[in-house]
Design an enzyme around this catalytic site. Structure first.
Site, PDB file in Angstrom:
ATOM      1  N   ALA A   1      27.468 -31.334  52.255  1.00  0.00           N
ATOM      2  CA  ALA A   1      26.664 -30.342  51.536  1.00  0.00           C
ATOM      3  C   ALA A   1      27.192 -28.908  51.663  1.00  0.00           C
ATOM      4  O   ALA A   1      27.506 -28.263  50.649  1.00  0.00           O
ATOM      5  CB  ALA A   1      25.218 -30.421  52.009  1.00  0.00           C
TER       6      ALA A   1
ATOM      7  N   CYS B   1      19.766 -37.279  54.222  1.00  0.00           N
ATOM      8  CA  CYS B   1      18.297 -37.372  54.322  1.00  0.00           C
ATOM      9  C   CYS B   1      17.761 -38.553  53.532  1.00  0.00           C
ATOM     10  O   CYS B   1      16.628 -38.983  53.736  1.00  0.00           O
ATOM     11  CB  CYS B   1      17.624 -36.116  53.787  1.00  0.00           C
TER      12      CYS B   1
ATOM     13  N   ARG C   1      -9.169 -18.264  57.648  1.00  0.00           N
ATOM     14  CA  ARG C   1     -10.460 -17.629  57.972  1.00  0.00           C
ATOM     15  C   ARG C   1     -10.824 -17.867  59.435  1.00  0.00           C
ATOM     16  O   ARG C   1     -11.306 -16.975  60.116  1.00  0.00           O
ATOM     17  CB  ARG C   1     -11.558 -18.162  57.054  1.00  0.00           C
TER      18      ARG C   1
END
Lengths: 466, 466
Positions: free
Chosen positions: A20, A54, A455
């Site tokens: 890659a 992968c 939150r």
């Protein structure tokens, strides 16, 4: 034959490693500079170029039906684009002072020196292979390369028994557990850690553990493998730990990888704490004008902790290649770093993380609050609503997001991207509570799980800070 | 009976509207201040409180099996939490100078004045209902409230014919088309715009159009409904446009909504260009110390264009309520604005948008490049890999992200959240190309579709800027 710099009329780029990072760099450089301006020679010791490691678990598991689908670009395709890619040719020495590399043709054994003006090191990673008795026995397999995958598939089709042991419970381990389940094996995962997925905090790893047991996978945690036992035929028959033996007709090693930097170290290039090459933001090896490095052999800057990490992941390797190719080809690009995002799945269980775990945050000297919430992937009344657990870390006082971990079913994993972008932008959890995230009943509760976690994190940080 | 401010010993909050924004505000205020410190009276003219209007299409379509699942909190539950919620009681006048509201009990007809110290206006939106001949005929239905949904379901179970016409092809229209398909109807969608989903650019709406036709839905675009035709029994029998008639046993209106601000306008409160109430960042009505407003009756700041918009969406209403309740209860919170994120689906087609469309960007005075890419939701070799189209707009010179639109299958819609966070953070498309997004073959190609679009946008902006 030695070619010296002086004999050449055009610039030469040499790439070490044809997967890659290396081939992305070569391709991008070629896009920017044609063959008249730049000669590109790439060396790859294996049989394949530019493939998706992968994807191997999905090929082994049968979801991808043929090996060649994992190959993004063949050697011939690279050559058609003007890249002189030499397969089965291993680089054996980097002569940095002399500006040349020595290579050996693995078939003929012939050795050659090749000079370069610019060098790209993309030597990848090598799988961890502990020196256990029996580790080289027939039936014990790594899954790092396409050749490894083919060897494992061959073994699986020849093996009569249906018992598989996977050693390691990280990404490769759990994905291989799924692959072997899909092939009808009884799967045992033997794991050194307290829980699977050490890339998560143990409380979140526990959820993966329980889900995997629910799928019929036997989980053996907190267990150190001491040896691999073989039968009279020399083949693997069991995996032994201090506490027991686990019968195995086939064993898969999924213990992780380390940077392959033997050549770089011998050449005196700078390595980090994880033995990966150290580069600047343009992916140039530190202190070396004409040498770049990328992919699984380098360390990357973690933008959240400010320290270097080693992460072997195709998406980073492709980005590195793109950046290197742009710079080598006369353009400009940088790779600013990572936030540590990773997603995975075991059957229908989705697992994701980004940023820092609790222990990473401690190690980085950060004080933080960690909160965990349960919510659903769609509106609670929607028929497919499945539980999702989100853990969030936020720094004390600043309220800055530090990390997110998610375990759930459909739609859980890629939600981590929300946090990945927020981490990159340096957002606080208070800012995150106002994020305008996509809402419709099939896709999310009216408060997305990420907002619910934010939150709760706001409240936790506020309470501690007062 | 009139209660004046002087007779009371504790502060009183009056809330007009008992759905998401109003009751979230009331609940959050109650969390911060107990009944001894704050009295809360809420008025709701309908039969239901705190319900998910967004869930109605899934209830009509049969995926949600009972109405009450759409109710997050019943009137009784609110009362147990110390909120005096008065159902079937319509507020008919806001006396801002006198600090009181007039209400009418819709069953008894009795009128009452109630004074307040603090007022929250959460009157929601009303569906657009064009004054067409026949629009009030039996068999013609809106889908704004639970009562509307029940009426439609009753009609569907009584109706023998199986032909349905949906007027409008926005979110409600396409979701209702899916619901009616799921109930076995032949569905025709009559749409004023050139393509469905006017919240997308027409080139992306075209993809929705084609996909809907592929699902067997008849799409009639560029068509203005002129009247609704009825039969001898007075019931709807067809929808007429200038170009034709479309037979209908049932008609659903999905034309969109407008802010319900009749009372606010009569009281002289400030309205924007879209007739929604205008507030400050704390959701206080501009120029009024003691009045807050939120939910579908307000306009919100679009952070990308810098102008005000009207967006009726439950997720915003809940956030507004949370912010208002915090401020009314003595805390502090703000709603900074939206970036215009919306997701939806028609059967297995997912649709998403955030930020500006081309026409929004033109209107805002921005110059930009728009790029469109096709990619897949998982690695190309993975068996479920489905096409996904991503359109991205980026500003000239700055390269700032302006908007993203996505049409695809599983995993397409929520990817828009990546862009929503990037928009909020003011990222450039160049910065986005380095985003550390989750990658594994089942979840994404090695370059996520959002990254592919960002890379193309970088090139487009760079070319134009040179």
């Amino acid at each position: 034959m030695t070619m010296s710099r002086e004999n050449r009329t055009k610039e030469r780029l040499v790439v070490v490693g044809g997967d890659a990072a290396g081939m992305s760099a070569a391709s991008q450089a070629r896009r920017l500079k044609g063959p008249d301006a730049l000669e590109i020679i790439a060396f790859e010791r294996g049989h394949f170029s530019s493939y998706s490691a992968c994807g191997i678990p999905y090929w082994v598991g049968g979801e991808v039906d043929e090996r060649d689908k994992l190959i993004a670009r063949s050697p011939e395709e690279h050559r058609e684009r003007g890249i002189d890619l030499r397969m089965r040719t291993e680089v054996t020495e980097l002569d940095v002072d002399g500006g040349r590399v020595r290579s050996r043709d693995l078939d003929s054994g012939a050795e050659t020196w090749t000079s370069y003006d610019k060098l790209v090191i993309a030597t990848g990673a090598r799988p961890v292979r502990p020196p256990l008795p029996g580790i080289d026995a027939p039936g014990v397999h790594g899954v790092q390369t396409l050749d490894d995958g083919q060897a494992l598939i061959d073994t699986l089709s020849r093996t009569e028994g249906r018992r598989a042991v996977v050693i390691g419970a990280g990404y490769i381990g759990v994905e291989m557990a799924e692959a072997l389940i899909n092939r009808g094996y009884e799967v045992t995962v033997v794991n050194r850690g307290k829980e699977p997925m050490a890339t998560l905090d143990p409380d979140m790893g526990r959820l993966v553990h329980e889900a995997m047991e629910g799928m019929g996978i036997t989980m053996v945690n907190d267990a150190e493998v001491t040896k691999i036992l073989t039968g009279d035929d020399g083949r693997v028959r069991a995996v032994a730990t201090e506490d027991g033996e686990y019968a195995a007709d086939v064993v898969v090693l999924g213990i992780g990888v380390r940077p392959e930097t033997t050549l770089a170290e011998a050449a005196g290039l700078p390595l980090g704490d994880h033995k990966g090459l150290l580069t600047d933001l343009a992916m140039r090896v530190r202190g070396h004008e004409s040498i770049w490095a990328g992919g699984d052999c380098v360390e990357v800057l973690d933008l959240v902790s400010g320290s270097e990490r080693h992460i072997a992941l195709g998406t980073h390797a492709n980005k590195h290649g793109q950046v290197i190719g742009s710079n080598v080809g006369g353009g400009y690009a940088t790779f600013p770093g990572v936030v540590g995002t990773a997603v995975s799945k075991v059957c229908d269980l989705e697992i994701a993380r980004t940023g820092l775990r609790e222990k990473d945050a401690h190690r980085a000297g950060l004080r933080f609050e960690a909160v965990t919430i349960e919510s659903t992937n769609s509106a609670g009344y929607y028929p497919k609503a499945d539980l999702m657990t989100v853990k969030m870390l936020a720094e004390l006082r600043t309220g800055r997001l530090l990390g997110v971990q998610i375990v759930g079913r459909e739609g859980a994993a890629k939600r981590v991207d929300i946090a990945a972008v927020a981490l990159t932008a340096g957002m606080t959890v208070e800012q995150m509570t106002a994020l305008d995230l996509g809402y419709a009943p099939p896709f999310s509760p009216v408060w997305d799980p990420i907002l619910v976690a934010a939150r709760k994190a706001v409240t936790a940080v506020r309470r501690t800070t007062q």
